[in-house]
Design an enzyme around this catalytic site. Structure first.
Site, PDB file in Angstrom:
ATOM      1  N   GLU A 315       0.860  -1.203   0.000  1.00 22.33           N
ATOM      2  CA  GLU A 315       0.000   0.000   0.000  1.00 22.33           C
ATOM      3  C   GLU A 315       0.889   1.243   0.000  1.00 22.33           C
ATOM      4  OE1 GLU A 315      -2.478  -0.636   3.419  1.00 22.33           O
ATOM      5  OE2 GLU A 315      -3.188  -2.559   2.677  1.00 22.33           O
ATOM      6  N   CYS A 411     -10.925   0.763   7.806  1.00 21.58           N
ATOM      7  CA  CYS A 411     -10.364   2.034   8.265  1.00 21.58           C
ATOM      8  C   CYS A 411     -10.943   3.232   7.526  1.00 21.58           C
ATOM      9  CB  CYS A 411      -8.851   2.003   8.104  1.00 21.58           C
ATOM     10  SG  CYS A 411      -8.302   1.418   6.484  1.00 21.58           S
TER      11      CYS A 411
HETATM   12 ZN   LIG Z   1      -8.222   3.193   5.058  1.00 18.14          ZN
END
Ligand SMILES: [Zn+2]
Length: 645
Positions: A315, A411
């Site tokens: 990521e 998230c």
């Molecule tokens: Zn996130």
């Protein structure tokens, strides 16, 4: 001049327009939906177990921990969003829910102040044994942010006191002194939380601990190596990338870092804390590092949408100008974190230009994370989607083509909610005696010092009207890189104001004065640096900070074959969502493949006339699954300049 700081949220009341519609969406749909999701009451949604984990840790229920190691942070971000909601809307039912959660968190706190349901339930002996992956400090940071927000919104001290007890425990636990852990978090976030706790309480131990976490990072001997060698260490994620030093920005001390590398959200939360610390401590080396890292992100590694993160592997950031449109990551949290970093750079330097990046990230990638129904979400933010490829190409498996009800790693939805609800803190600021308008929003500002009414349709309208209600006021209007201020008038008279640090300071205003600001909002093409190879020969369409995209829902299949006219000439209409949003249409062309179904053929395509319709990028994927593209082909000039051979 005092430093510019955000206006207290409760002094900014949005009065109409798109942002008020979004805040009502969060209040009426998003927060109630997320409340249900966190309680596992949404049929068909990924299981959360977040509240149940807290109930088990508090001794109110029996059972096993379920979910990711950082699951607690989902509740904290919900609570923070709820706090911002209560700061701007009175809502007894929401406050009762939030109070219940504060009580639950209090019950889940250990006698020494520690809070983390994963370790409390699952591995009580393993506390802080795996800082690299354990996320205890990450969750703590989100808790501190939530606690400060809730205290400020309601004046209730319970949750702030719980946070301080936890922070006091961290102060005792971490450091290079005898008996302390000389470590730091694998996922940064506790640092920004500690800074907020310091600013809310004045307790300098919290600021000192935030500074320690940044200063200690990357030093030799490398803490995570020491941790891995401990017999008590237990790997959680079993992913090689996590153990690369750049992944969590531990390859060198943050103050020496020159480029944004590794996991994007970690990096940008850390840079945000560094900008906070540069502002609060005056440390010039930290400030210099912030400038270098901000340039690395925004000048070479950021998408036009304010998305960041070029690869799903880790990521992460990759390298300069590597910005693929379809395989990228561009996590929602990353763009929230970019807003945080850019805002903190503005507060640290006093320079308004940083809000160009806040606008870019907010109006495009961040708002794109949530559906117009408020109940479906994106985690990854592509600039180009071909649904059939996403279903068959493993390299695109992380790209969802339709919004999701919830996620195993959830998230982003709560991060988006807290950001929409706190946009007043990004849009408006103050120093000793001046109200700063960073982003035009339709609102009433009413505080001890300021009382003005502002009307605007920005970013879709080109004027801002400010009426001074009472008292003398000083106002500074930001010059925007996305929509330049063309004209400033006070009571109809043109005003010449000099630009200082990105702001026009208006002459002293008195009750009844009316300021009119005119912005340039032409529809324009934006091209990328030629090293962004995917985009050569293509352009994105922008208006102000809004990036547009073409969707299959408006243009049929094959939008890769669309070609914009050489000169942008557009017709406006209201976009399908309403709320003042604007769609665009123009007369372009479309490539036609005339030879049947051969894979390749000689020659060039034929072009037929086509009306091309565009919507704001943040509204994509609200009308079913389909192709989407930000960058489109552009026709060559109608006539070429004469040249000789
Ligand atoms: Zn996130």
């Amino acid at each position: 001049m005092d430093q510019i700081r955000p206006l207290p949220l409760e002094t900014v009341t949005l009065t109409n327009g798109m942002l008020l519609a979004l805040q009502k969406l969060v209040r009426d749909k998003v927060l109630p939906y997320q409340w249900e999701a966190l309680h596992d009451r949404v049929p068909g949604a990924a299981k959360s177990h977040c509240i149940e984990n807290f109930r088990i840790a508090a001794g109110l229920a029996q059972g096993e921990y379920y979910g990711m190691v950082f699951q607690d942070s989902d509740l904290y971000k919900w609570l923070e969003a709820a706090a911002y909601c209560l700061a701007v809307f009175a809502d007894e039912a929401l406050e009762a829910q939030a109070d219940e959660m504060c009580g639950l968190i209090a019950n889940a706190q250990g006698s020494d102040g520690y809070i983390n349901t994963y370790y409390t339930i699952k591995e009580p002996e393993g506390r802080f044994s795996n800082l690299q992956e354990g996320h205890e400090l990450y969750c703590a940071g989100h808790f501190f942010e939530a606690a400060v927000a809730y205290y400020k919104a309601t004046g209730k001290r319970l949750i702030l006191d719980i946070a301080c007890r936890f922070a006091d425990y961290l102060v005792k636990t971490f450091g290079t002194g005898a008996g302390q852990i000389p470590g730091y978090p694998g996922h940064q976030e506790v640092e920004v939380g500690l800074v907020k706790l310091y600013e809310a309480t004045g307790n300098s131990a919290y600021l000192k601990l935030a500074r320690y976490f940044i200063a200690q990072r990357g030093k030799e001997p490398f803490y995570f190596d020491l941790e891995n060698q401990n017999p008590a260490y237990r790997d959680i994620f079993h992913q090689a990338v996590i153990h690369e030093r750049t992944y969590a920005q531990c390859h060198t001390e943050p103050v020496k870092q020159t480029e944004a590398v590794g996991h994007v959200v970690r990096a940008l939360y850390m840079f945000s804390a560094m900008a906070d610390l540069a502002r609060l401590t005056g440390d010039p080396a930290l400030g210099d590092a912030c400038h270098r890292l901000y340039d690395s992100v925004t000048k070479r590694r950021m998408y036009i949408t304010g998305g960041v993160g070029s690869t799903a592997y880790g990521e992460s950031f990759t390298c300069d100008y590597d910005l693929p449109n379809d395989t990228m990551y561009c996590e929602g949290c990353a763009s929230v974190a970019l807003m945080m970093f850019a805002q903190r750079m503005a507060l640290f330097t006093g320079d308004g230009n940083y809000f160009d990046t806040v606008e870019r990230a907010f109006f495009n990638r961040v708002l794109g994370g949530i559906s117009v129904s408020g109940t479906e979400f994106f985690y990854v933010g592509p600039l180009q989607v071909n649904p059939s490829a996403c279903k068959c190409n493993p390299g695109l498996a992380h790209v969802m083509t339709v919004r999701q009800k919830w996620f195993d790693v959830a998230c982003c939805p709560t991060n988006t909610a807290r950001t929409i609800m706190s946009i007043g803190r990004y849009a408006l600021g103050e120093d000793g005696d001046t109200l700063y308008i960073h982003i035009p929003v339709p609102c009433r500002v009413q505080s001890d010092r300021f009382h003005v009414e502002m009307q605007t349709q920005y970013p879709f309208g080109d004027t801002l009207r400010i009426e001074v209600m009472d008292r003398e006021q000083r106002i500074a209007v930001r010059q925007s890189g996305n929509a330049a201020v063309q004209e400033l008038r006070v009571n109809g008279q043109l005003v010449q104001a000099t630009l200082e640090h990105g702001y026009y300071h208006l002459p002293a205003l008195k009750p009844g004065d009316v300021v009119l600001v005119k912005y340039a909002l032409p529809v324009r093409y934006a091209v990328s640096h030629p090293k962004v190879t995917d985009n050569v020969g293509k352009a994105a369409v922008m208006r102000g900070p809004i990036v547009y995209c073409a969707e299959q829902a408006d243009n049929g299949e094959g939008i890769a074959g669309l070609r914009l006219p050489h000169t942008p000439s557009f017709f406006e209409s209201e976009a399908f969502w309403g709320n003042g949003t604007v769609a665009l249409a123009m007369n372009g062309t479309r490539a036609v493949f005339t030879s049947g179904d051969e894979l390749y053929r000689d020659g060039l395509p034929d072009w037929e006339d086509a009306q091309i319709k565009l919507i704001p990028y943040f509204l994509w994927a609200n009308r079913g699954e389909g192709e989407m593209r930000v960058y489109l082909n552009v026709a060559a000039a109608d006539t070429c300049a004469p040249h000789s051979i």
